[in-house]
Design an enzyme around this catalytic site. Sequence first.
Site, PDB file in Angstrom:
ATOM      1  N   GLY A  33       0.829  -1.205   0.000  1.00 60.13           N
ATOM      2  CA  GLY A  33       0.000   0.000   0.000  1.00 60.13           C
ATOM      3  C   GLY A  33       0.863   1.255   0.000  1.00 60.13           C
ATOM      4  N   HIS A  34       1.909   1.254   0.849  1.00 65.38           N
ATOM      5  CA  HIS A  34       2.824   2.413   0.873  1.00 65.38           C
ATOM      6  C   HIS A  34       3.560   2.551  -0.463  1.00 65.38           C
ATOM      7  CE1 HIS A  34       2.792   1.563   5.368  1.00 65.38           C
ATOM      8  NE2 HIS A  34       2.444   2.828   5.305  1.00 65.38           N
TER       9      HIS A  34
END
Length: 277
Positions: A33-34
């Site tokens: 996600g990051h």
Amino acid sequence: MEIATSGQELRRMTKALKRPMVLVPTMGALHAGHLALIAKAREVAGPHGTTAVSIFVNPIQFDRASDLAAYPRPLEDDLRACEAAGADLVFAPDAASMYAPDRSVTVTESLLSRGLCGAARPGHFDGVCTVVLKLFLLSGCEAAVFGEKDFQQLAVIRRMVRDLDLPVEIVAHPTVREPDGLAMSSRNVRLSPEQRAAAPAIRRALLQVAETSSTAAEACATARAIIEASGHARIDYLEMVDAETLQPVERVTSPALLAAAVFYGDVRLIDHIRIEP
Ligand code: PAF
């Protein structure tokens, strides 16, 4: 890739960096996600701009000391991940360099941050606003990318930027999910195998009620039943709110969000779904 470990060092480095600078604020323990946020920052910065990532487990946004102590901090892995994802600069300060022992100024958003996670975690959004403002000022970024999973955080930060006239464009990125639907979170690694197997029930429940329920009470009751039936869960809140104001609604007459916060043991996970009228 350059690394700054104090605000002073960051300020010195950013003077020489190319603009625009796009910041991805994180607390580390980076996951896919990051990495998607960093990729988005690269795109927004363009071929000549700078992509910066901050990695700082911000102590003043934690309401439980046990959560702060257990928060994963794999800094070496995170630095490698940032480099591989194309970041130009990482800012990884320690708490002592971010906060004076007698600090006495806090940024408070007093409307959107009242309910949901703000009610469940007193002081949380004061901590978030304070550190995000400091990160904006120290980096001098022109834009910053945040994940939509933390939709209340995104709304609160947008409000802070609007109300304080901060010259920072806020860019949102959709929630990134595991194949079984669980929203990616740095806290997922702390789930036991049994809790990890149960946790996708949150997403299943939200998807089901978005299709079938007409009132908030009905939606919350159905979602609760699905999440509890999968075991290991203690629901912190399930609430339907207006998508703009984040105030509770009884039925969906304008775009709404059904938001959930669920404990699996000591690990608190959040997710939400948008419901159109
Ligand atoms: O979303 C997070 O990881 C944190 O709340 C943030 C925005 C980095 C502030 O500490």
